[in-house]
Scaffold this motif. Structure first.
Motif, mmCIF file in Angstrom:
data_model
loop_
_atom_site.group_PDB
_atom_site.id
_atom_site.type_symbol
_atom_site.label_atom_id
_atom_site.label_comp_id
_atom_site.label_asym_id
_atom_site.label_seq_id
_atom_site.Cartn_x
_atom_site.Cartn_y
_atom_site.Cartn_z
ATOM 1 N N GLY A 244 0.835 -1.195 0.000
ATOM 2 C CA GLY A 244 0.000 0.000 0.000
ATOM 3 C C GLY A 244 0.867 1.241 0.000
ATOM 4 O O GLY A 244 2.057 1.176 -0.338
ATOM 5 N N TYR A 245 0.276 2.357 0.392
ATOM 6 C CA TYR A 245 1.072 3.585 0.450
ATOM 7 C C TYR A 245 0.424 4.609 1.350
ATOM 8 O O TYR A 245 -0.763 4.513 1.680
ATOM 9 C CB TYR A 245 1.318 4.165 -0.949
ATOM 10 C CG TYR A 245 0.090 4.397 -1.799
ATOM 11 C CD1 TYR A 245 -0.474 5.662 -1.912
ATOM 12 C CD2 TYR A 245 -0.486 3.366 -2.511
ATOM 13 C CE1 TYR A 245 -1.593 5.877 -2.720
ATOM 14 C CE2 TYR A 245 -1.600 3.565 -3.316
ATOM 15 C CZ TYR A 245 -2.151 4.823 -3.413
ATOM 16 O OH TYR A 245 -3.250 5.032 -4.200
ATOM 17 N N CYS A 246 1.265 5.563 1.755
ATOM 18 C CA CYS A 246 0.789 6.649 2.609
ATOM 19 C C CYS A 246 1.142 7.972 1.939
ATOM 20 O O CYS A 246 2.217 8.097 1.320
ATOM 21 C CB CYS A 246 1.484 6.558 3.971
ATOM 22 S SG CYS A 246 0.923 7.846 5.109
ATOM 23 N N ILE A 247 0.232 8.935 2.069
ATOM 24 C CA ILE A 247 0.455 10.269 1.502
ATOM 25 C C ILE A 247 0.270 11.297 2.611
ATOM 26 O O ILE A 247 -0.679 11.206 3.410
ATOM 27 C CB ILE A 247 -0.554 10.529 0.369
ATOM 28 C CG1 ILE A 247 -0.289 9.486 -0.711
ATOM 29 C CG2 ILE A 247 -0.434 11.958 -0.159
ATOM 30 C CD1 ILE A 247 -1.053 9.637 -1.947
ATOM 31 N N SER A 248 1.191 12.245 2.674
ATOM 32 C CA SER A 248 1.073 13.306 3.682
ATOM 33 C C SER A 248 1.739 14.572 3.146
ATOM 34 O O SER A 248 2.222 14.583 2.005
ATOM 35 C CB SER A 248 1.750 12.882 4.989
ATOM 36 O OG SER A 248 3.153 12.928 4.837
ATOM 37 N N SER A 249 1.809 15.582 3.986
ATOM 38 C CA SER A 249 2.591 16.768 3.615
ATOM 39 C C SER A 249 4.066 16.371 3.579
ATOM 40 O O SER A 249 4.465 15.397 4.241
ATOM 41 C CB SER A 249 2.398 17.861 4.674
ATOM 42 O OG SER A 249 3.047 17.453 5.864
ATOM 43 N N PRO A 250 4.891 17.113 2.857
ATOM 44 C CA PRO A 250 6.328 16.790 2.831
ATOM 45 C C PRO A 250 6.946 16.810 4.237
ATOM 46 O O PRO A 250 7.762 15.951 4.567
ATOM 47 C CB PRO A 250 6.929 17.891 1.954
ATOM 48 C CG PRO A 250 5.801 18.372 1.097
ATOM 49 C CD PRO A 250 4.555 18.212 1.919
ATOM 50 N N GLU A 251 6.529 17.756 5.068
ATOM 51 C CA GLU A 251 7.104 17.874 6.417
ATOM 52 C C GLU A 251 6.786 16.627 7.245
ATOM 53 O O GLU A 251 7.659 16.059 7.907
ATOM 54 C CB GLU A 251 6.560 19.118 7.145
ATOM 55 C CG GLU A 251 6.935 20.451 6.509
ATOM 56 C CD GLU A 251 6.158 20.771 5.221
ATOM 57 O OE1 GLU A 251 5.107 20.138 4.962
ATOM 58 O OE2 GLU A 251 6.616 21.649 4.456
ATOM 59 N N SER A 252 5.520 16.201 7.207
ATOM 60 C CA SER A 252 5.134 15.006 7.976
ATOM 61 C C SER A 252 5.796 13.757 7.411
ATOM 62 O O SER A 252 6.157 12.834 8.150
ATOM 63 C CB SER A 252 3.616 14.810 7.937
ATOM 64 O OG SER A 252 2.965 15.887 8.553
ATOM 65 N N MET A 253 5.966 13.728 6.092
ATOM 66 C CA MET A 253 6.533 12.530 5.459
ATOM 67 C C MET A 253 7.990 12.316 5.875
ATOM 68 O O MET A 253 8.452 11.181 5.957
ATOM 69 C CB MET A 253 6.377 12.624 3.930
ATOM 70 C CG MET A 253 6.629 11.340 3.172
ATOM 71 S SD MET A 253 5.814 9.883 3.855
ATOM 72 C CE MET A 253 4.128 10.044 3.263
ATOM 73 N N ILE A 254 8.699 13.394 6.164
ATOM 74 C CA ILE A 254 10.086 13.237 6.634
ATOM 75 C C ILE A 254 10.095 12.396 7.912
ATOM 76 O O ILE A 254 10.872 11.444 8.052
ATOM 77 C CB ILE A 254 10.737 14.627 6.900
ATOM 78 C CG1 ILE A 254 10.959 15.351 5.571
ATOM 79 C CG2 ILE A 254 12.052 14.483 7.670
ATOM 80 C CD1 ILE A 254 11.399 16.811 5.727
ATOM 81 N N GLU A 255 9.200 12.704 8.832
ATOM 82 C CA GLU A 255 9.149 11.984 10.108
ATOM 83 C C GLU A 255 8.613 10.558 9.913
ATOM 84 O O GLU A 255 9.095 9.619 10.538
ATOM 85 C CB GLU A 255 8.290 12.745 11.124
ATOM 86 C CG GLU A 255 8.913 14.048 11.608
ATOM 87 C CD GLU A 255 10.273 13.841 12.283
ATOM 88 O OE1 GLU A 255 10.421 12.870 13.054
ATOM 89 O OE2 GLU A 255 11.192 14.650 12.021
ATOM 90 N N PHE A 256 7.603 10.413 9.056
ATOM 91 C CA PHE A 256 7.040 9.084 8.747
ATOM 92 C C PHE A 256 8.165 8.162 8.242
ATOM 93 O O PHE A 256 8.292 7.020 8.663
ATOM 94 C CB PHE A 256 5.939 9.243 7.696
ATOM 95 C CG PHE A 256 5.246 7.969 7.273
ATOM 96 C CD1 PHE A 256 4.020 7.619 7.831
ATOM 97 C CD2 PHE A 256 5.786 7.139 6.297
ATOM 98 C CE1 PHE A 256 3.355 6.457 7.430
ATOM 99 C CE2 PHE A 256 5.132 5.977 5.894
ATOM 100 C CZ PHE A 256 3.914 5.641 6.458
ATOM 101 N N ARG A 257 8.962 8.694 7.352
ATOM 102 C CA ARG A 257 10.025 7.861 6.757
ATOM 103 C C ARG A 257 11.115 7.496 7.762
ATOM 104 O O ARG A 257 11.762 6.456 7.622
ATOM 105 C CB ARG A 257 10.627 8.583 5.545
ATOM 106 C CG ARG A 257 9.682 8.553 4.356
ATOM 107 C CD ARG A 257 10.204 9.373 3.200
ATOM 108 N NE ARG A 257 9.290 9.307 2.052
ATOM 109 C CZ ARG A 257 9.384 10.087 0.990
ATOM 110 N NH1 ARG A 257 10.353 11.005 0.914
ATOM 111 N NH2 ARG A 257 8.528 9.966 0.006
ATOM 112 N N LYS A 258 11.301 8.347 8.769
ATOM 113 C CA LYS A 258 12.286 7.988 9.808
ATOM 114 C C LYS A 258 11.863 6.699 10.506
ATOM 115 O O LYS A 258 12.690 5.860 10.852
ATOM 116 C CB LYS A 258 12.405 9.111 10.843
ATOM 117 C CG LYS A 258 13.158 10.331 10.364
ATOM 118 C CD LYS A 258 13.343 11.295 11.539
ATOM 119 C CE LYS A 258 13.813 12.644 11.068
ATOM 120 N NZ LYS A 258 13.810 13.637 12.166
ATOM 121 N N VAL A 259 10.555 6.582 10.754
ATOM 122 C CA VAL A 259 10.051 5.370 11.419
ATOM 123 C C VAL A 259 10.080 4.198 10.432
ATOM 124 O O VAL A 259 10.556 3.107 10.748
ATOM 125 C CB VAL A 259 8.616 5.602 11.948
ATOM 126 C CG1 VAL A 259 8.084 4.345 12.626
ATOM 127 C CG2 VAL A 259 8.576 6.787 12.910
#
Ligand code: PMP
Ligand code: GLN
Length: 384
Positions: A244-259
């Motif tokens: 699947g996939y997740c979509i967010s703002s670029p700022e939130s996605m930075i933190e999402f990708r850290k996890v």
């Protein structure tokens, strides 16, 4: 045997109802209208594409954000469906399924003691996902029997600790869908707050009766505070792919990708490479709502020979059924009994409530072959 005790992070959780009911269905050789998965084959073209790309050597890691051409195809699809520009490099991450995307989003934002608004009945992973992060689920019942959101109740339950609201439309387990009016209410509830929205849209293409899917992706002001989660499993009849996939703002996605990068890193390469091409076939996803609506309608027609009273479903794979005219047993006992005695498995909707609500409703999954639905309805007609 290990002698070291584990202090459970999820002391209130057992085995999911899906595993329990599918196990029971197998044990009693029952027709499984419980767990949500199609009993017909996925697209042969897509299967062939995966095998082709494997043979061409697409068998090593892709970047942790996901295979770029797939993210580009997703962005293109979103532009076409929802008229929103999404940047594939900074706003999309490919995940091993929708459940994982939701878990990762919650883990990204939650601190111990935060509160998250969860509507019940609700998909069963949400509450454990919140609790494992030391946060607190704040439960609100959807209004029975239409399962609409009570926005006044939401306003009452918002507190300074509210970190997020989880939305799911089309809705599992009830098939209810949110409307333009819900979006307006949502917008007014979150305005001026730092509340995130986790929008579970895995059934985006399974919406009926001419209704439009009110994706958060349509609303840039809401998307800024959202993580919107999708599943290829539902769209391409391959729930076992877990992609699947997740979509967010670029700022939130930075933190999402850290996890994400230290949990999964990257997902199955051949499926991503095949999907990058396959996503361009609009008919493959646009035809879904029609196909699934036909199945829903066929099931509704077949169930007229039984004493079940079906509730309304405008989307998803599922429809609720009341059984007041048959029994006053609790729904779990009733679901187990009909699996064993009649050979039809369904999911008791109380399993989707933490707060003990039991409206005596079973959830039936109708994404099955005609003959499966016919055989199940015939058996259900025989109940005393
Ligand atoms: N959310 C809901 C409401 C679902 O029904 C499902 C299906 N299991 C998911 C998320 C997750 O899908 P996936 O199998 O891709 O994890
Ligand atoms: N989404 C499917 C359902 O609700 C299956 C979920 C699962 O098995 N985890 O039945």
């Amino acid at each position: 045997m290990s002698q070291i005790p584990i202090r459970s992070k999820l002391p209130d959780v057992g085995t999911t109802i899906f595993t329990v009911m599918s196990g029971l269905a197998n044990q009693y050789n029952a027709i499984n209208l419980g767990q949500g998965f199609p009993d017909y084959e996925m697209s042969e073209e897509l299967m062939n594409k995966v095998s082709e790309v494997m043979k061409k050597g697409w068998n090593q890691y892709v970047p942790m954000q996901g295979y770029m051409p797939l993210r580009e195809s997703i962005a293109e699809k979103i532009g076409f469906l929802y008229q929103t520009k999404i940047f594939p490099d900074s706003q999309i991450t490919i995940t091993p399924g929708g459940t994982y995307a939701i878990y990762t989003a919650l883990t990204t934002i939650l601190q111990p003691g935060d509160e998250v608004i969860v509507f019940e009945p609700g998909y069963d992973s949400y509450i454990p996902n919140i609790e494992i992060n030391g946060a607190i689920p704040v439960l609100i019942n959807l209004k029975f029997p239409g399962y609409e959101i009570d926005w006044d109740e939401v306003r009452k339950k918002i507190s300074p600790k509210t970190k997020a609201i989880i939305l799911n439309s089309p809705h599992n387990p009830t098939g209810s869908v949110i409307s333009e009016k819900d979006i307006k209410e949502l917008r007014s509830v979150v305005a001026g707050t730092s509340i995130f929205i986790i929008s579970d849209e895995v059934y985006e293409h399974l919406i009926f009766d001419g209704l439009e899917h009110m994706s958060i992706l349509r609303y840039p002001d809401l998307l800024e505070r959202s993580f919107v989660c999708f599943s290829f499993g539902k769209t391409y009849n391959c729930t076992g792919w877990k992609l699947g996939y997740c979509i967010s703002s670029p700022e939130s996605m930075i933190e999402f990708r850290k996890v994400h990068q230290f949990n999964c890193f990257c997902c199955h390469t051949p499926s991503q490479v095949a999907l990058a091409e396959f996503l361009k076939n609009k008919e493959a996803y646009l035809s879904l709502s029609h196909i699934m609506q036909e199945k829903r309608d066929y099931f509704i027609e077949l169930m007229k020979q039984t004493k079940f009273d079906l509730l309304t479903s405008h989307g998803s794979y599922f429809i609720g059924a009341k059984y007041d005219r048959i029994s006053n047993e609790g729904d779990k006992d009733f679901a187990i009994r009909i699996t064993k005695e009649l050979g039809v498995a369904a999911i008791p909707v109380s399993a989707f409530y933490r707060n003990g609500t039991d409206n005596r409703v079973l959830r039936f999954c109708f994404c099955k072959k005609k003959e499966t639905l016919e055989a199940a309805a015939e058996r259900l007609a025989g109940i005393r």
